[in-house]
Design a protein around this motif. Structure first.
Motif: not given
Length: 293
Positions: A3, A6, A113, A172, A241-242, A245, A248, A286, A290
């Motif tokens: 990832t 951002s 994750p 990660q 990214p939020a 995610a 994915g 996730a 966020r």
């Protein structure tokens, strides 16, 4: 999946989502090819082929543009550790595919994750809410449902994708740290080159002459891995990214479909429940991340 950090000014969410979904399909295809080829050739040889093709493609694309500058890292020690973590992930996961169906192995690997959430407290000094801790625990419950006692997957082999998830979580975490110092291109090229060199030292002891009809599959294996990472990097240039995610988790869906089409495996009902729980726990984590940001 790694990832990237951002980026400011991201304002094309649909394009970002499309790129992430494409990346997950390529990752799932990469894993299906790994499972097929590792049933014919030694795992060491399959993983070696993946990194050789990855590195040659990266060199062909980026060396003419940037030269050897693309390999200059401000934190080479961390880059080496990151590469070894990804190599461990590849070896554990590919070996696990010899014994575990594609969808179930992919779902267990998606504990990564959640492990990142847990490890971010001691390693990144981040604050994790009670809701995020709950998501981590629920994710492990999903794994226990998949590998419940008495089930077909209740064997020591399930430790292989669990080890893969641990390696991927560390990968990660290191990707997050290195995003402050190096570009994604440098990180991916460095990883591919180092792992190619490491596997090239091992592959002579496991060498088996490839059949000509399998050479395109080996090329496709490395190409899927490399282009999946490129698509992922580009996706985070178009959307946060939020937002991306949750998409994915399409990889688990694609893995299930490819497992059914190629290997004729349909997960049993309990495995489907466990996979759904892992997906929902990851989505919940996730979402909470966020909200924090």
């Amino acid at each position: 999946m790694s990832t990237p950090s951002s980026l400011s000014g991201v304002n094309h969410p649909l394009k970002g989502i499309a790129l992430v979904v494409l990346a997950t399909f390529l990752f799932a295809t990469h894993d299906a090819l790994s499972k097929y080829l590792s049933g014919i050739y030694p795992v060491i040889m399959v993983v070696w082929a993946r990194y050789v093709v990855h590195t040659l493609l990266m060199a062909g694309i980026f060396l003419p543009q940037s030269g050897l500058r693309v390999l200059r890292s401000k934190r080479p020690g961390l880059q080496a550790l990151r590469a070894i973590c990804l190599l461990g992930c590849s070896l554990f996961f590919t070996t696990g595919l010899l014994y575990i169906p594609l969808a179930e192995a992919t779902a267990v690997n998606f504990l990564a994750p959640l492990l990142v959430t847990a490890l971010s407290v001691p390693l990144l000094k981040e604050r994790v809410s009670r809701g995020q801790w709950a998501a981590v625990l629920v994710g492990f419950v999903g794994v226990l449902i998949i590998v419940h006692p008495g089930g077909d997957l209740f064997t020591p082999a399930v430790l292989l994708p669990l080890c893969s998830a641990s390696c991927f979580a560390a990968y990660q975490i290191l990707t997050r740290l290195l995003s402050q110092y190096d570009t994604p291109t440098t990180s991916n090229f460095f990883t591919g080159l180092l792992n190619t060199l490491l596997m090239s030292c091992l592959v002579p002891f496991f060498w088996q002459l490839p059949q000509w009809q399998h050479l395109p599959l080996m090329l496709a294996l490395g190409a899927c891995g490399m282009f999946a990472h490129l698509m992922l990097t580009k996706a985070f240039r178009h959307a946060a990214p939020a937002l991306l995610a949750p998409f994915g988790y399409c990889q688990i869906v694609f893995a299930g479909l490819l497992g059914l089409i190629i290997f004729g495996h349909d997960p049993e009902a309990s495995a489907k429940v466990g996979i759904a729980i892992i997906c929902l726990s990851g989505l919940a984590a996730a979402y909470q991340q966020r909200q924090k940001r």
